[in-house]
Every structure is written in C-alpha cells, then in structure tokens.
Design a protein around this motif. Structure first.
Motif, PDB file in Angstrom:
ATOM      1  N   VAL A 214       0.851  -1.184   0.000  1.00 30.29           N
ATOM      2  CA  VAL A 214       0.000   0.000   0.000  1.00 30.29           C
ATOM      3  C   VAL A 214       0.887   1.235   0.000  1.00 30.29           C
ATOM      4  N   CYS A 215       0.863   2.007  -1.080  1.00 35.91           N
ATOM      5  CA  CYS A 215       1.606   3.263  -1.122  1.00 35.91           C
ATOM      6  C   CYS A 215       0.744   4.343  -0.487  1.00 35.91           C
ATOM      7  N   VAL A 216       1.285   4.996   0.516  1.00 31.56           N
ATOM      8  CA  VAL A 216       0.570   6.058   1.219  1.00 31.56           C
ATOM      9  C   VAL A 216       1.037   7.387   0.658  1.00 31.56           C
ATOM     10  N   GLY A 217       0.237   7.967  -0.224  1.00 32.07           N
ATOM     11  CA  GLY A 217       0.624   9.199  -0.901  1.00 32.07           C
ATOM     12  C   GLY A 217       1.588   8.933  -2.045  1.00 32.07           C
ATOM     13  N   THR A 218       1.967  10.005  -2.719  1.00 29.59           N
ATOM     14  CA  THR A 218       2.875   9.881  -3.864  1.00 29.59           C
ATOM     15  C   THR A 218       4.160  10.679  -3.688  1.00 29.59           C
ATOM     16  N   ASN A 219       4.247  11.484  -2.627  1.00 36.72           N
ATOM     17  CA  ASN A 219       5.479  12.211  -2.309  1.00 36.72           C
ATOM     18  C   ASN A 219       5.443  12.609  -0.839  1.00 36.72           C
ATOM     19  N   GLY A 220       6.476  13.304  -0.378  1.00 35.66           N
ATOM     20  CA  GLY A 220       6.587  13.635   1.031  1.00 35.66           C
ATOM     21  C   GLY A 220       6.007  14.970   1.433  1.00 35.66           C
TER      22      GLY A 220
ATOM     23  N   PHE B   8      -0.859  -5.938   5.269  1.00 34.26           N
ATOM     24  CA  PHE B   8      -0.348  -4.910   4.367  1.00 34.26           C
ATOM     25  C   PHE B   8       1.097  -4.538   4.696  1.00 34.26           C
ATOM     26  N   TYR B   9       1.783  -4.049   3.649  1.00 33.97           N
ATOM     27  CA  TYR B   9       3.087  -3.410   3.834  1.00 33.97           C
ATOM     28  C   TYR B   9       2.893  -1.970   3.378  1.00 33.97           C
ATOM     29  N   PHE B  10       3.005  -1.010   4.310  1.00 37.38           N
ATOM     30  CA  PHE B  10       2.719   0.396   4.007  1.00 37.38           C
ATOM     31  C   PHE B  10       4.007   1.106   3.599  1.00 37.38           C
ATOM     32  N   LEU B  11       4.026   1.559   2.360  1.00 39.12           N
ATOM     33  CA  LEU B  11       5.196   2.221   1.788  1.00 39.12           C
ATOM     34  C   LEU B  11       4.900   3.719   1.646  1.00 39.12           C
ATOM     35  N   PHE B  12       5.765   4.538   2.233  1.00 40.14           N
ATOM     36  CA  PHE B  12       5.579   5.993   2.211  1.00 40.14           C
ATOM     37  C   PHE B  12       6.614   6.625   1.283  1.00 40.14           C
ATOM     38  N   PRO B  13       6.273   6.890   0.012  1.00 39.09           N
ATOM     39  CA  PRO B  13       7.218   7.534  -0.901  1.00 39.09           C
ATOM     40  C   PRO B  13       7.438   8.978  -0.463  1.00 39.09           C
ATOM     41  N   ALA B  14       8.666   9.346  -0.141  1.00 38.61           N
ATOM     42  CA  ALA B  14       8.941  10.698   0.356  1.00 38.61           C
ATOM     43  C   ALA B  14      10.256  11.226  -0.204  1.00 38.61           C
TER      44      ALA B  14
ATOM     45  N   ILE C 148       9.494   4.257   5.239  1.00 41.92           N
ATOM     46  CA  ILE C 148       9.510   5.613   4.677  1.00 41.92           C
ATOM     47  C   ILE C 148      10.631   5.668   3.660  1.00 41.92           C
ATOM     48  N   ASP C 149      10.280   5.810   2.410  1.00 44.96           N
ATOM     49  CA  ASP C 149      11.265   5.775   1.324  1.00 44.96           C
ATOM     50  C   ASP C 149      11.640   7.194   0.936  1.00 44.96           C
ATOM     51  N   THR C 150      12.808   7.640   1.379  1.00 47.60           N
ATOM     52  CA  THR C 150      13.247   9.013   1.099  1.00 47.60           C
ATOM     53  C   THR C 150      14.142   9.113  -0.139  1.00 47.60           C
ATOM     54  N   SER C 151      14.272   8.015  -0.868  1.00 45.75           N
ATOM     55  CA  SER C 151      15.055   8.041  -2.113  1.00 45.75           C
ATOM     56  C   SER C 151      14.232   8.685  -3.222  1.00 45.75           C
ATOM     57  N   PHE C 152      14.931   9.408  -4.093  1.00 47.19           N
ATOM     58  CA  PHE C 152      14.250  10.029  -5.234  1.00 47.19           C
ATOM     59  C   PHE C 152      14.422   9.127  -6.446  1.00 47.19           C
ATOM     60  N   HIS C 153      13.315   8.605  -6.966  1.00 48.70           N
ATOM     61  CA  HIS C 153      13.368   7.636  -8.057  1.00 48.70           C
ATOM     62  C   HIS C 153      12.994   8.281  -9.387  1.00 48.70           C
ATOM     63  N   THR C 154      13.661   7.850 -10.438  1.00 48.93           N
ATOM     64  CA  THR C 154      13.357   8.351 -11.779  1.00 48.93           C
ATOM     65  C   THR C 154      13.348   7.190 -12.781  1.00 48.93           C
ATOM     66  N   GLU C 155      12.838   7.486 -13.956  1.00 45.51           N
ATOM     67  CA  GLU C 155      12.883   6.581 -15.103  1.00 45.51           C
ATOM     68  C   GLU C 155      12.448   5.152 -14.761  1.00 45.51           C
TER      69      GLU C 155
ATOM     70  N   ASN D 271      -5.729  18.968  -2.402  1.00 41.47           N
ATOM     71  CA  ASN D 271      -6.063  19.477  -3.734  1.00 41.47           C
ATOM     72  C   ASN D 271      -5.088  18.915  -4.752  1.00 41.47           C
ATOM     73  N   ASP D 272      -5.509  18.887  -5.986  1.00 41.41           N
ATOM     74  CA  ASP D 272      -4.694  18.312  -7.049  1.00 41.41           C
ATOM     75  C   ASP D 272      -5.316  18.700  -8.385  1.00 41.41           C
ATOM     76  N   MET D 273      -4.536  18.621  -9.448  1.00 45.32           N
ATOM     77  CA  MET D 273      -5.067  18.791 -10.794  1.00 45.32           C
ATOM     78  C   MET D 273      -5.432  17.421 -11.370  1.00 45.32           C
ATOM     79  N   PHE D 274      -4.392  16.614 -11.635  1.00 42.89           N
ATOM     80  CA  PHE D 274      -4.625  15.260 -12.157  1.00 42.89           C
ATOM     81  C   PHE D 274      -3.344  14.477 -11.955  1.00 42.89           C
ATOM     82  N   SER D 275      -3.150  13.993 -10.760  1.00 39.80           N
ATOM     83  CA  SER D 275      -1.903  13.379 -10.322  1.00 39.80           C
ATOM     84  C   SER D 275      -1.299  12.410 -11.335  1.00 39.80           C
ATOM     85  N   GLY D 276      -0.081  12.727 -11.803  1.00 44.25           N
ATOM     86  CA  GLY D 276       0.611  11.837 -12.724  1.00 44.25           C
ATOM     87  C   GLY D 276       0.985  10.528 -12.054  1.00 44.25           C
ATOM     88  N   ALA D 277       1.424  10.596 -10.796  1.00 43.88           N
ATOM     89  CA  ALA D 277       1.793   9.383 -10.062  1.00 43.88           C
ATOM     90  C   ALA D 277       0.595   8.461  -9.904  1.00 43.88           C
ATOM     91  N   MET D 278      -0.577   9.034  -9.651  1.00 44.29           N
ATOM     92  CA  MET D 278      -1.780   8.215  -9.530  1.00 44.29           C
ATOM     93  C   MET D 278      -2.119   7.553 -10.862  1.00 44.29           C
TER      94      MET D 278
END
Length: 362
Positions: A186-192, A216-222, A249-256, A275-282
């Motif tokens: 379970v990813c809790v949120g998409t950033n910190g 569950f394994y709760f993963l916090f992308p931050a 709590i994953d504080t690494s910045f991931h790309t690509e 609030n949000d526009m249209f979350s790309g991560a989602m």
C-alpha cells in the motif's frame, strides 16, 4: 527552431526536465529552476548556476542575470506557479515581447484563489493559461472571468507509461524493502509533501484491527520535496507509536525505470491530497494495475466518465473501512486492462505530443 524558456519553482527534473528533453529535439530549450537559481540548456547540455544562496533577494537578482544571459527568447512558460513566479515575471520579464504561458499543476492553484492584485497582473500578461482538467479551468474562470479567452486544457504526458509496458507486475526491480511474502503493498501518498495528508492517514490506519493491518506493507514515498526533514520526522514519530507492524519511509528520489517498477509493484495507492489537478503518479499507478483510494473532492471526473474503477471517500473517517473493501475487491484482468487503456488515451506521450509541440511554433 523556437527558443523556449521553461521556468518552474520545483527542484526535481522529473516532469519539466522530461518535457524539456522532448522539446529540445526540434527546438532550443532552456529550463530555469527559480529556487536553485540554475539554468539548464537541454539542447547543448550547458548548466549555469547564478547563485548558491537561497534568500528571496538572491532569487530575484538571479532572475535579472537570467534575462541578461538570454536576451532573445520566443516563449516563456511558467510551471508550478507561486509568488516567486509572479514577482520574477513582473520585475524582470513583464515587458518582454515573447509569448508567455502559465500552467497550473496542483496545489499551486491556491495562488489563483488569493486573487491579489499582483496575481491578476501576472495572469493578465499571459497569452495562455493552461490546466490539466476542466474543473480547475472552470474554477479559475469564475475567479477571473475577464481572462476566460486565455484558458485552455492540455494534458501532461507521462513518459513512465512507456517504460511500464515492458515490466511484469510481479517484478520489484532494484528495490530492497524487505517486504514479507504475501503482503499487499500500500503506497501512502505519492510524495513527502504535507498536501498528501500522511499524518491523518496514519491516524485512520491505526483504527484497523492489527490482524488486518498486518496483511499490508505500508510504503511511504517521500523522495521529494527536498529539505523536508522536519515533516518526515513527524511521519516517522507517528508511525513508531502506531499499531502498524510493516512500513517503510522511502526518502530516495526515483526516476525513469526505477519509478516504473515502483508504480507497477503497488497493489493499493492511498491518494487523498487536499487538492490536485490530475496526479501523474496516480495515473501511473492505475496504469500499473493498482487499486486507488482517493477523495471525492478531487477533480477526477474524467476517470469517472471513462469508467475507471476508483474507491472514493468523502471523509477521512471512511479510510480504514475503504482499505478493507479495496483489499477484498476482485480486480479482474479485464478491468486492469480497461483502466490502463483509459490512462494511456489521456496521458500517453504518443497520444498527446501534438498538443505540446503545437504550443511552440517557430
């Protein structure tokens, strides 16, 4: 060949950098990071740092250096707009003859709602004001009816989708989170950022029966935003006294490719921002086959219209119950395929690249 300057207040390269690289194949493209006082030329690879200081005065003076460095520009395009964007434009680029665009991406829309004199002058100077969804466009139009003719919708292309296509959902990539077998991720949120409401989410997850939460394994992308240590420590402290047994709590910045693995390995995403526009991560998580728990207050009507399966809550008190409902829901391969096709039709680069290249005509 058009000469394009992309200006943003976001330090990460993920979104703006990816677009700059794509545009640089047919144009001369610079990207200026306001908070870093850093100019990057994506055509030549040159990087110029105007200041190492982070004060308000140095940020503004760096922008003056930027103008003298780039004397001839065809387009200036502001992204992730905040008060710095407004001040820099009015003080430095207000009378520039180039074409000017402004794009809203999420919480930055709060600036528009303040309806200050300077904000209005900034928006008035824009040739186009761009949004990723119709709800936000309508909200802006109601605030600034005189600017209605400048407003347009344009979707953000998600290049990660192309990478996700070639990844098996069972493959966790390079990550070593020591996730026990059989746990649903379970990813809790998409950033910190605080807008993700981590603390409120943890409070609600605490209400779960321990026997259930242990499934569950709760993963916090931050991994971003940067300089966010105080808030991360708040999350960590809250988790330490919680009833949750398995979390990270994953504080690494991931790309690509790493980010593509990240999205595909997610079983459930809790996406309940203020609030949000249209979350790309989602969208990427949906494309990867995840179940989404989101807030009914967020402007995702386009997903409803296209029959994308979402679990919506009206209030945080419904979260723990909805998580159990999502866990037990039979998510068929046909539903996952339909969801992925909808997301690609909305945000796949091959589908919407003409919109973006059409903005910059040489």
């Amino acid at each position: 060949m058009a000469r394009i300057l992309l200006i943003s207040t976001v330090k990460t390269e993920t979104f703006i950098g990816d677009m700059a690289e794509k545009l640089s194949k047919d144009n001369e493209v610079w990207r200026y990071s306001i908070l870093e006082s850093k100019l990057t030329n994506y055509t030549s690879g040159q990087v110029v740092l105007f200041s190492t200081k982070n004060s308000k005065i140095s940020i503004v003076f760096s922008a003056f250096k930027l103008k003298s460095y780039l004397k001839e520009i065809d387009y200036i395009h502001y992204h992730f707009i905040n008060v710095y964007s407004v001040l820099i434009h009015l003080l430095v680029f207000n009378f520039s003859k180039c074409i000017k665009y402004a794009t809203f991406w999420g919480s930055d829309f709060s600036l528009a709602k303040k309806k200050g004199r300077l904000s209005y002058l900034f928006f008035k100077r824009m040739d186009k004001i761009l949004f990723s969804n119709g709800i936000s466009l309508k909200d802006f139009s109601s605030l600034y009816p005189k600017l209605e003719d400048k407003l347009e919708i344009i979707k953000w292309p998600l290049s990660i989708l192309e990478l996700q296509k070639n990844i098996k959902n069972t493959d966790k990539g390079v990550f070593d989170f020591n996730i026990p077998l059989g746990k649903q991720i379970v990813c809790v949120g998409t950033n910190g950022g605080k807008n993700q409401n981590h603390l409120r989410i943890i409070e609600e997850l605490n209400k779960l029966n321990t026997k259930i939460s242990d499934e569950f394994y709760f993963l916090f992308p931050a991994g971003y935003p940067k300089n966010n240590d105080i808030y991360i420590k708040e999350i960590e402290s809250k988790l330490k006294v919680s009833s949750l047994s398995f979390y990270h709590i994953d504080t690494s910045f991931h790309t690509e490719i790493d980010l593509a693995y990240y999205r595909n390995m997610t079983d459930i995403l809790i996406q309940v921002q203020n609030n949000d526009m249209f979350s790309g991560a989602m969208q990427e998580a949906i494309f990867g086959g995840a179940k989404i728990i989101t807030g009914s207050w967020l402007p995702y009507e386009i997903l409803d219209v296209n029959n994308v399966m979402l679990f919506k809550i009206d209030d945080f008190s419904q979260l723990s119950k909805t998580l159990i409902e999502a866990k037990n829901f039979e998510f068929s391969p046909e539903m996952k395929k339909h969801n992925a096709e909808v997301i690609y039709s909305l945000s796949g680069w091959e589908i919407i690249k003409k919109q973006w290249f059409g903005l910059y005509k040489s």
